[in-house]
Design a protein around this motif. Structure first.
Motif: not given
Length: 242
Positions: A135, A149, A152-156
């Motif tokens: 992240n 992150s 992809t622009g996502k949080k894990y």
């Protein structure tokens, strides 16, 4: 698999090594640290990670049964396990840079350090350290480094990722350690950056050479076809430019 969580440790590999020596009757286990003060990389290098945003963890796998002469089988299985997990969560363009750095879209996202317990001519147990940028979004001046992150622009969820990675590594080692080394390497080559392709490499002297990866030996040496000869290199004896 049992997990251990620690806030701060010098290195999760060092932590698990001491744990293994003190509690040899334990089963497989992995330890996750929120912060490492001296994270270890290949050949004494240091792994830097922003606390609380990345995965710094190590997995102890016992009852390994791999010939020391074929030790790269273990390294390949671990790298392919990381690739498997990242592809399952839709991380694009993941590949391996020899020997076992993991790239996403041509930038380093993960590093692996494996330290084995050897009995006779076989690897009996293994401590597998993994640093995975998850992240974190800023990496100062580090070149060609990224995170899940950032890609992809996502949080894990770090705990979920650690569990998936540890279990996948354990499963793949136990299910595939008896496969012929050639079969494991054939799958590894499918994800290997520069395999059978012309690329530029840098020697320790700073000289750049053009070559093609022809194979990786069972013990982990890289065979590179240069302009006039084929030559074999150990870790840190050559750097792949990409």
């Amino acid at each position: 698999m049992r997990s251990i969580k620690v806030h701060t440790t010098n290195s999760t590999n060092v932590f698990l090594s001491a744990y293994y020596r003190e509690q040899k009757a334990c089963g497989n286990v992995y330890v996750v640290a929120e912060k490492q003060t001296s994270g270890k990389g290949q050949m004494g290098t240091v792994w830097h990670a922003e606390a609380g945003k990345n995965l710094t963890f190590s997995v102890l796998i016992k009852d390994v049964d791999i010939l020391l002469a074929e030790q790269f089988k273990l390294s390949a299985l671990v790298a392919l396990s990381v690739i498997e997990v990242l592809e399952a969560i839709k991380i694009p363009k993941v590949e391996i840079k020899w020997p076992n750095d993991i790239l996403a879209d041509k930038c380093k996202v993960s590093g692996i350090l494996i330290e084995n317990v050897v009995v006779g001519a076989k690897i009996n147990a293994s401590i597998i350290g993994i640093g995975l940028n998850v992240n974190q979004l800023l990496f100062d001046s580090l070149p060609k480094v990224t995170s899940l992150s950032a890609v992809t622009g996502k949080k894990y969820d770090l705990e979920e990722l650690a569990e998936k990675l540890a279990n996948t590594i354990e499963t793949n080692i136990y299910e595939k350690q008896k496969q012929p080394i050639e079969a494991v390497l054939a799958v590894y080559y499918q994800k290997l950056l520069g395999y059978k392709k012309v690329a530029t490499y840098q020697l320790p002297s700073g000289e750049n050479v053009v070559g093609v990866i022809t194979k990786v030996t069972p013990s982990g040496f890289l065979n590179l076809a240069l302009e006039t000869q084929e030559k074999q290199f150990a870790i840190k004896e050559i750097k792949q430019l990409y």
